[in-house]
Design a protein around this motif. Structure first.
Motif, PDB file in Angstrom:
ATOM      1  N   TRP A   1       0.827  -1.200   0.000  1.00 27.62           N
ATOM      2  CA  TRP A   1       0.000   0.000   0.000  1.00 27.62           C
ATOM      3  C   TRP A   1       0.867   1.258   0.000  1.00 27.62           C
ATOM      4  O   TRP A   1       0.552   2.239  -0.675  1.00 27.62           O
ATOM      5  N   ARG A   2       1.960   1.226   0.754  1.00 28.62           N
ATOM      6  CA  ARG A   2       2.865   2.381   0.783  1.00 28.62           C
ATOM      7  C   ARG A   2       3.503   2.596  -0.593  1.00 28.62           C
ATOM      8  O   ARG A   2       3.710   3.731  -1.017  1.00 28.62           O
TER       9      ARG A   2
ATOM     10  N   LEU B   1      -3.974   5.769   1.734  1.00 30.33           N
ATOM     11  CA  LEU B   1      -3.659   6.393   3.012  1.00 30.33           C
ATOM     12  C   LEU B   1      -4.673   5.980   4.079  1.00 30.33           C
ATOM     13  O   LEU B   1      -4.305   5.772   5.247  1.00 30.33           O
ATOM     14  N   ALA B   2      -5.952   5.824   3.670  1.00 31.29           N
ATOM     15  CA  ALA B   2      -6.977   5.378   4.618  1.00 31.29           C
ATOM     16  C   ALA B   2      -6.696   3.951   5.089  1.00 31.29           C
ATOM     17  O   ALA B   2      -6.860   3.629   6.276  1.00 31.29           O
TER      18      ALA B   2
ATOM     19  N   ASP C   1      -1.157   6.706   8.299  1.00 31.10           N
ATOM     20  CA  ASP C   1       0.273   6.620   8.632  1.00 31.10           C
ATOM     21  C   ASP C   1       1.097   6.429   7.353  1.00 31.10           C
ATOM     22  O   ASP C   1       1.149   5.327   6.800  1.00 31.10           O
ATOM     23  N   ASP C   2       1.716   7.506   6.882  1.00 29.40           N
ATOM     24  CA  ASP C   2       2.527   7.386   5.676  1.00 29.40           C
ATOM     25  C   ASP C   2       4.022   7.331   5.988  1.00 29.40           C
ATOM     26  O   ASP C   2       4.859   7.505   5.100  1.00 29.40           O
ATOM     27  N   ALA C   3       4.346   7.100   7.256  1.00 28.76           N
ATOM     28  CA  ALA C   3       5.751   6.978   7.633  1.00 28.76           C
ATOM     29  C   ALA C   3       6.353   5.755   6.940  1.00 28.76           C
ATOM     30  O   ALA C   3       5.717   4.701   6.847  1.00 28.76           O
ATOM     31  N   GLY C   4       7.529   5.896   6.438  1.00 28.91           N
ATOM     32  CA  GLY C   4       8.187   4.783   5.760  1.00 28.91           C
ATOM     33  C   GLY C   4       7.767   4.603   4.324  1.00 28.91           C
ATOM     34  O   GLY C   4       8.114   3.591   3.704  1.00 28.91           O
ATOM     35  N   THR C   5       7.001   5.574   3.788  1.00 31.62           N
ATOM     36  CA  THR C   5       6.601   5.466   2.384  1.00 31.62           C
ATOM     37  C   THR C   5       7.846   5.548   1.495  1.00 31.62           C
ATOM     38  O   THR C   5       8.635   6.491   1.622  1.00 31.62           O
TER      39      THR C   5
END
Length: 363
Positions: free
Chosen positions: A15-16, A59-60, A65-69
């Protein structure tokens, strides 16, 4: 109790990755929009907004949490860089291929609407790219054909003559003669070809003075329907269209019909190009292509070294022109490049073998 995040670790990583790609693709469309105006700008901004909706979906799933994208894939990053610097037809052609590679149709976490969006985005980008292709088509066709003809024909000539064992100076002057003769022939041929095409199309275009007869036509008999049928309309459609045109003329009491009243099809001036531009493009690109096989001899190489160097240089040029055509057509650049290489070197190999045979016979 701590709430467990959605999906497994591998799901969230995927997802990321999708999130990064959507952000990058939206950036591509915004960069392209910044270099456009009017309708094209609006379309590109709408595409960017659609990518933003897809970004929100991933994102949902990640609970915001988009950390580490990660960074977007290399193709998308390249598109962004090209869009920022050039904003050209090449970027749209690459974007068209990128949209066609969307994995959403088979991904269980992507919605059917998102998969449908990506397919439609590909068609939208194809339509935008086609505008640029039409603007390029006439002169670009002459340029590509000219360059490839110059590369292949002069390499074949140089290799064929060189294989007979004649002195390097003879090969050099033969190559220069082939360059000049071929460039002049290509330029003249393209000029005649494009001019002839334009003249044929102009001969088929409706006579603008014929519109003056429309106000006096019998609205019931309506001979105008025959014009539309002669130009390719089905009988019923022609009758209905002709009745509409004549009714508009009579209702407005005009002395002339609307400008499209006798037109069913038209030719695209941009796609055809002009005779002069096609001739100049063909001459210059043939000459530039034909110069490459001669370069080793100009710099003093002889024998096998000159032949190998000429072949390698032409091979690189053929790969470049093939990849360029592939990019503009939305096809695989690698396949088009390899096809161009195989055809060009195959033709040159035949003349080289013939040159060897004649050289042996003469000896």
């Amino acid at each position: 109790m701590t709430e467990q995040p959605n999906g497994s670790a591998s799901d969230r990583a995927r997802w990321r990755r999708y999130l990064a790609d959507e952000r990058a693709e939206a950036a591509v469309y915004r960069e392209l929009a910044a270099r456009r105006d009017g309708e094209e700008r609006e379309i590109l901004l709408a595409l960017a907004a659609a990518e933003g909706r897809h970004e929100a979906h991933w994102l949902a799933l990640l609970d915001g949490d988009d950390a580490g994208t990660p960074r977007a894939d290399i193709r998308t990053r390249m598109l962004t860089a090209l869009a920022r610097r050039f904003g050209s037809i090449f970027v749209l052609a690459l974007a068209q291929r990128a949209e066609a590679r969307s994995p959403y149709a088979t991904d269980p976490d992507a919605t059917a609407a998102m998969a449908a969006d990506e397919r439609i985005h590909g068609e939208v980008v194809r339509g935008l790219a086609s505008r640029g292709r039409r603007r390029l088509a006439g002169s670009f066709r002459a340029a590509v054909f000219g360059a490839n003809d110059g590369l292949v024909s002069n390499l074949a000539l140089v290799l064929g003559i060189g294989a007979t064992g004649v002195p390097a100076a003879v090969v050099l002057f033969t190559g220069i003669a082939g360059l000049l003769a071929g460039a002049l022939s290509m330029g003249a041929g393209e000029y005649v070809s494009v001019r002839s095409q334009r003249e044929l199309l102009e001969a088929s275009a409706p006579d603008p003075t014929a519109r003056e007869a429309l106000p006096d036509l019998d609205i019931d008999a309506n001979e105008l329907a025959l014009v539309y049928r002669a130009r390719g309309m089905e009988e019923q459609a022609a009758i209905e269209h002709a009745a509409l045109v004549v009714a508009r003329v009579h209702a407005a009491e005009q002395s002339a019909a609307p400008t499209d009243s006798l037109t069913v099809v038209h030719h695209d001036d941009e796609a055809i190009g002009t005779g002069l531009s096609a001739a100049v493009s063909s001459f210059l690109f043939f000459a530039s292509g034909a110069l490459i096989p001669v370069l080793p001899y100009l710099f003093g190489l002889t024998g096998v070294a000159a032949i190998v160097t000429a072949t390698v240089l032409v091979g690189i040029a053929l790969l470049a022109t093939g990849a360029t055509v592939g990019l503009l057509s939305g096809a695989s650049p690698l396949k088009r490049a390899l096809r161009q290489l195989a055809i060009g070197l195959g033709a040159a190999a035949v003349t080289y073998l013939l040159g060897l045979a004649f050289g042996t016979t003469i000896a």
